[in-house]
Design an enzyme around this catalytic site. Sequence first.
Site, mmCIF file in Angstrom:
data_model
loop_
_atom_site.group_PDB
_atom_site.id
_atom_site.type_symbol
_atom_site.label_atom_id
_atom_site.label_comp_id
_atom_site.label_asym_id
_atom_site.label_seq_id
_atom_site.Cartn_x
_atom_site.Cartn_y
_atom_site.Cartn_z
ATOM 1 N NE ARG A 223 -4.065 -1.922 0.311
ATOM 2 C CZ ARG A 223 -4.087 -2.979 -0.484
ATOM 3 N NH1 ARG A 223 -3.123 -3.140 -1.381
ATOM 4 N NH2 ARG A 223 -5.048 -3.869 -0.395
ATOM 5 C CG HIS A 271 -1.818 -0.906 -8.119
ATOM 6 N ND1 HIS A 271 -2.486 -0.082 -7.245
ATOM 7 C CD2 HIS A 271 -1.953 -2.161 -7.618
ATOM 8 C CE1 HIS A 271 -3.022 -0.800 -6.276
ATOM 9 N NE2 HIS A 271 -2.715 -2.073 -6.481
#
Length: 308
Positions: A223, A271
């Site tokens: 994250r 990502h």
Amino acid sequence: MINVQFAALPARWETYREPLKAAFNKAGLKVDLRLDHAPDQVDYVVYAPNSDLQDFTPYTRCKAVLNLWAGVEKITGNQTLTMPLCRMVDPGLTAGMVEWVTGHVLRYHLDIDRSITVQDRWEPIVPPLAFERPVTLLGLGALGSACAQSLARIGFPVTGWSRSPKSIDGITCLHGDEGLKQALSTAEIVVLLLPDTPATTNILNAETLSLLPKGARIINPGRGPLIDDAALLAALDTGQVGHATLDVFRVEPLPADDPYWAHPNVTVTPHIAAETRASTASEAIAENIRRGEAGEAFLNLVNRDLGY
């Protein structure tokens, strides 16, 4: 008949509709899967937090909300969601994460970047063997544990850190504040796979980065908020951190003017470390619905107090 509402972006419906139907049939479930059930007739919601559904108050008979994402930080604060919430633990996502993390650890371990960039001279530099390269995993959930075990099988001495005690064969497991200091103090490579919670925000900061051996490498497929960005950039500039590979960020897509793009000791990936696979995720969803109908405990139930 079990009424299942699909609540996600339209493109996800096209991706998941047929795999979900196949998984329900395989599990022997009679399911009416729709986008538009009357809320008070819905038994389960297959859910992505970026969908239009944000008020769960009308879903009075809903037995569980089954998240399509591994992360649940964007939904745990929703006060209208009072029914059980299950996060996604997908074998396909886990396999993808293991492959990505293992690849980037080996890239650092073997100094592959140097071999690619230094093409003008013969300068043999032999890397150490895996057992001489300590690796630390911050986060020992489903993804962190799988990655830690994969790296240990190669031969790396792996230390894993978590907020609460864990025990994993072949992994040195530490926890708590003192455990974090110990885990970082020997880590030549650090992999972050913690959830995004108030307790983990900026877990890598100026203080904790200073605990690392000089020149340590950082890999973050977890994250974005796990890292204090200003502190990491400062540590990269001084050489305290030798290089960082970052797959997740506070703002995505990463803005064009973000300093990470231009920093010579940062690798940005968009990502892509791991993606939920519709076929395997659909089977996980079907299994939780089967469990709900049979009165069994749901898998991967979210603890609202902990945030994961």
